[in-house]
Motif scaffolding. Structure first.
Motif, PDB file in Angstrom:
ATOM      1  N   HIS A  40       4.814 -15.803  -6.150  1.00 12.31           N
ATOM      2  CA  HIS A  40       3.795 -16.071  -5.135  1.00 12.31           C
ATOM      3  C   HIS A  40       2.469 -16.399  -5.823  1.00 12.31           C
ATOM      4  N   ALA A  41       1.852 -17.500  -5.419  1.00 10.94           N
ATOM      5  CA  ALA A  41       0.609 -17.942  -6.053  1.00 10.94           C
ATOM      6  C   ALA A  41      -0.492 -16.892  -5.919  1.00 10.94           C
ATOM      7  N   ILE A  42      -1.235 -16.723  -7.010  1.00  6.79           N
ATOM      8  CA  ILE A  42      -2.400 -15.826  -7.029  1.00  6.79           C
ATOM      9  C   ILE A  42      -3.622 -16.711  -7.233  1.00  6.79           C
ATOM     10  N   GLY A  43      -4.291 -17.042  -6.121  1.00  4.18           N
ATOM     11  CA  GLY A  43      -5.413 -17.965  -6.192  1.00  4.18           C
ATOM     12  C   GLY A  43      -6.747 -17.312  -6.465  1.00  4.18           C
ATOM     13  N   GLY A  44      -6.791 -15.978  -6.461  1.00  2.00           N
ATOM     14  CA  GLY A  44      -8.051 -15.289  -6.688  1.00  2.00           C
ATOM     15  C   GLY A  44      -7.842 -13.788  -6.761  1.00  2.00           C
ATOM     16  N   VAL A  45      -8.934 -13.080  -7.040  1.00  8.38           N
ATOM     17  CA  VAL A  45      -8.863 -11.628  -7.200  1.00  8.38           C
ATOM     18  C   VAL A  45      -8.353 -10.964  -5.927  1.00  8.38           C
ATOM     19  N   ASP A  46      -8.774 -11.468  -4.766  1.00  7.41           N
ATOM     20  CA  ASP A  46      -8.323 -10.865  -3.516  1.00  7.41           C
ATOM     21  C   ASP A  46      -6.816 -10.985  -3.333  1.00  7.41           C
ATOM     22  N   ASP A  47      -6.245 -12.100  -3.786  1.00 10.03           N
ATOM     23  CA  ASP A  47      -4.787 -12.246  -3.734  1.00 10.03           C
ATOM     24  C   ASP A  47      -4.110 -11.204  -4.619  1.00 10.03           C
ATOM     25  N   LEU A  48      -4.691 -10.977  -5.793  1.00  8.20           N
ATOM     26  CA  LEU A  48      -4.134  -9.983  -6.709  1.00  8.20           C
ATOM     27  C   LEU A  48      -4.148  -8.604  -6.070  1.00  8.20           C
ATOM     28  N   VAL A  49      -5.273  -8.228  -5.485  1.00 10.93           N
ATOM     29  CA  VAL A  49      -5.399  -6.916  -4.837  1.00 10.93           C
ATOM     30  C   VAL A  49      -4.416  -6.811  -3.676  1.00 10.93           C
ATOM     31  N   ARG A  50      -4.311  -7.881  -2.898  1.00  9.59           N
ATOM     32  CA  ARG A  50      -3.452  -7.871  -1.720  1.00  9.59           C
ATOM     33  C   ARG A  50      -1.983  -7.709  -2.088  1.00  9.59           C
ATOM     34  N   MET A  51      -1.597  -8.258  -3.233  1.00 10.56           N
ATOM     35  CA  MET A  51      -0.198  -8.193  -3.647  1.00 10.56           C
ATOM     36  C   MET A  51       0.200  -6.813  -4.175  1.00 10.56           C
ATOM     37  N   LEU A  52      -0.781  -6.037  -4.629  1.00 13.07           N
ATOM     38  CA  LEU A  52      -0.467  -4.744  -5.236  1.00 13.07           C
ATOM     39  C   LEU A  52      -0.342  -3.667  -4.160  1.00 13.07           C
ATOM     40  N   THR A  53       0.701  -3.773  -3.370  1.00 15.98           N
ATOM     41  CA  THR A  53       0.963  -2.831  -2.283  1.00 15.98           C
ATOM     42  C   THR A  53       1.824  -1.679  -2.779  1.00 15.98           C
TER      43      THR A  53
ATOM     44  N   GLY B 261       1.753 -22.683 -23.125  1.00 13.57           N
ATOM     45  CA  GLY B 261       2.614 -22.872 -21.965  1.00 13.57           C
ATOM     46  C   GLY B 261       2.617 -21.666 -21.038  1.00 13.57           C
ATOM     47  N   ILE B 262       3.758 -21.437 -20.394  1.00 13.62           N
ATOM     48  CA  ILE B 262       3.902 -20.373 -19.399  1.00 13.62           C
ATOM     49  C   ILE B 262       4.788 -19.268 -19.955  1.00 13.62           C
ATOM     50  N   ARG B 263       4.401 -18.031 -19.716  1.00 17.26           N
ATOM     51  CA  ARG B 263       5.291 -16.930 -20.055  1.00 17.26           C
ATOM     52  C   ARG B 263       5.370 -15.964 -18.868  1.00 17.26           C
ATOM     53  N   GLN B 264       6.481 -15.258 -18.785  1.00 18.64           N
ATOM     54  CA  GLN B 264       6.695 -14.287 -17.726  1.00 18.64           C
ATOM     55  C   GLN B 264       6.570 -12.883 -18.323  1.00 18.64           C
ATOM     56  N   VAL B 265       5.742 -12.057 -17.680  1.00 19.70           N
ATOM     57  CA  VAL B 265       5.517 -10.688 -18.156  1.00 19.70           C
ATOM     58  C   VAL B 265       5.934  -9.717 -17.070  1.00 19.70           C
ATOM     59  N   ALA B 266       6.833  -8.813 -17.392  1.00 21.46           N
ATOM     60  CA  ALA B 266       7.288  -7.805 -16.424  1.00 21.46           C
ATOM     61  C   ALA B 266       6.378  -6.593 -16.480  1.00 21.46           C
ATOM     62  N   VAL B 267       5.686  -6.314 -15.387  1.00 20.96           N
ATOM     63  CA  VAL B 267       4.766  -5.171 -15.285  1.00 20.96           C
ATOM     64  C   VAL B 267       5.307  -4.205 -14.237  1.00 20.96           C
ATOM     65  N   THR B 268       5.253  -2.917 -14.541  1.00 22.41           N
ATOM     66  CA  THR B 268       5.679  -1.893 -13.581  1.00 22.41           C
ATOM     67  C   THR B 268       4.450  -1.123 -13.117  1.00 22.41           C
ATOM     68  N   PRO B 269       3.871  -1.477 -11.951  1.00 21.96           N
ATOM     69  CA  PRO B 269       2.663  -0.793 -11.472  1.00 21.96           C
ATOM     70  C   PRO B 269       2.916   0.690 -11.209  1.00 21.96           C
ATOM     71  N   SER B 270       1.876   1.469 -11.388  1.00 24.43           N
ATOM     72  CA  SER B 270       1.930   2.887 -11.041  1.00 24.43           C
ATOM     73  C   SER B 270       1.159   3.091  -9.750  1.00 24.43           C
ATOM     74  N   SER B 271       1.104   4.319  -9.269  1.00 24.13           N
ATOM     75  CA  SER B 271       0.350   4.619  -8.057  1.00 24.13           C
ATOM     76  C   SER B 271      -1.129   4.651  -8.367  1.00 24.13           C
ATOM     77  N   ARG B 272      -1.916   3.966  -7.541  1.00 20.57           N
ATOM     78  CA  ARG B 272      -3.368   3.929  -7.768  1.00 20.57           C
ATOM     79  C   ARG B 272      -3.964   5.307  -7.604  1.00 20.57           C
ATOM     80  N   ARG B 273      -4.835   5.700  -8.531  1.00 22.59           N
ATOM     81  CA  ARG B 273      -5.444   7.018  -8.471  1.00 22.59           C
ATOM     82  C   ARG B 273      -6.507   7.049  -7.401  1.00 22.59           C
TER      83      ARG B 273
ATOM     84  N   PHE C 235      -1.178   0.078  -8.906  1.00 25.57           N
ATOM     85  CA  PHE C 235      -2.258   0.018  -9.891  1.00 25.57           C
ATOM     86  C   PHE C 235      -1.698  -0.542 -11.188  1.00 25.57           C
ATOM     87  N   ILE C 236      -2.415  -1.511 -11.792  1.00 23.02           N
ATOM     88  CA  ILE C 236      -1.972  -2.034 -13.089  1.00 23.02           C
ATOM     89  C   ILE C 236      -3.031  -1.860 -14.178  1.00 23.02           C
TER      90      ILE C 236
END
Length: 318
Positions: free
Chosen positions: A276-289, A306-318, A222-223
């Protein structure tokens, strides 16, 4: 027009006999483990479907929409016995639920490896459609790798399409191979269409079962964002090193969520996660395993500068 059996050539008759024997043998192996499931609410039956026993200690697989939000179910077996059971866990995102029935069961339906499936192979559905108990229908695996939308809005991946006839009441029952292994959990049909029905692949069911047994639920990362799919310019795609022409725009950010803490902002366009390319919302959901829970994950964000890299640490989905 089909020829009567008496007019079939010997080889044709033998092939039909072999096909019939194959189907009958598979049904004999799995059929005794298929049950009728009834939701129990306020001591009353509140809907029904099918399920199947996967372990002698009473573990039963069915659909999440069959058990709904109740905790108690009534289970009827083909030999005329019935017992109670409780819902151990459910995963609406894959429409799979796990039930623990009271008692010991000698007949079980083994889960097969759905990755070995081929289009055109025999598919056998067993269940309780429209109140007609323990009905068998046959067809073939029509297609593999389909996706369908769960009641939660999430896509269920790796769905099996079959032309084995399914009707209300088949939900939660097994789709069986000619080897007598469960290759899918029957979940949906398209009303008004003939020969189009769907089953959640057995490998997906196995994953959900393992998660429920271990954690009581299926863990997902979960992000804390909502998003939509937008076009990605050629320049942005080149800078992101992806081939996709679409990406995800973050529509809103949950305060104090992992995305907000990492510095992601409303309007940010995410083109990749960990490369890994994120082409849509479903890709985003699929990647958050579950594997990404509490693990730093790199989001590629496209902006005017331009492009920036952001480090996110997902938590467990409620």
């Amino acid at each position: 027009m089909a020829l009567p059996a008496s007019e079939l050539q010997p080889d044709d008759a033998r092939l039909l006999d072999d096909y019939s024997a194959t189907v009958a043998d598979a049904v004999d192996r799995v059929g005794p483990a298929v049950c009728r499931m009834e939701r129990v609410a306020d001591s009353r039956a509140a809907g029904q479907g099918s399920g199947f026993v996967i372990a002698p200690d009473g573990l039963i697989v069915t659909n999440s929409h069959v058990v709904g939000d109740v905790q108690a179910v009534r289970i009827a077996m083909p030999d005329g016995t019935s017992t109670g059971g409780r819902v151990l866990g459910r995963d609406p995102d894959t429409d799979i639920a796990l039930v623990r029935a009271d008692g010991h069961f000698s007949d079980i339906a083994p889960l097969g490896n759905s990755k070995r499936l081929r289009r055109g192979q025999i598919a056998i559905a067993i269940g309780n459609p429209l109140g007609f108990e323990w009905t068998v229908t046959t067809g073939v695996v029509s297609a593999l790798g389909r996706s369908m939308r769960a009641s939660t809005g999430r896509l269920i991946d790796d769905v099996i399409q079959t032309d084995a006839a399914l009707n209300p009441g088949n939900s939660g029952g097994p789709l069986v191979s000619s080897a007598g292994e469960v290759i899918g959990v029957n979940t949906a049909m398209i009303r008004g269409a003939q020969g189009i029905a769907f089953a959640v692949a057995s490998n997906t069911a196995s994953f959900v079962i393992a998660e429920i047994i271990r954690f009581g639920r299926v863990r997902r990362a979960f992000i804390g964002v909502s998003a939509d799919t937008v076009a990605l310019s050629r320049r942005a795609a080149l800078l992101s090193r992806v081939t996709s022409r679409t990406a995800v725009r973050l529509r809103s950010i949950e305060a104090e969520g992992p995305a907000a803490k990492a510095g992601l902002r409303e309007g940010d366009i995410v083109s990749a996660i960990d490369g890994h390319a994120i082409g849509g919302v479903d890709d985003l959901v699929r990647m958050l395993t579950a594997e990404r829970i509490d693990r730093e994950t790199l989001f590629t964000v496209v902006g005017g500068s331009g492009i920036r890299q952001v480090a996110v640490t997902p938590s467990s989905r409620r």
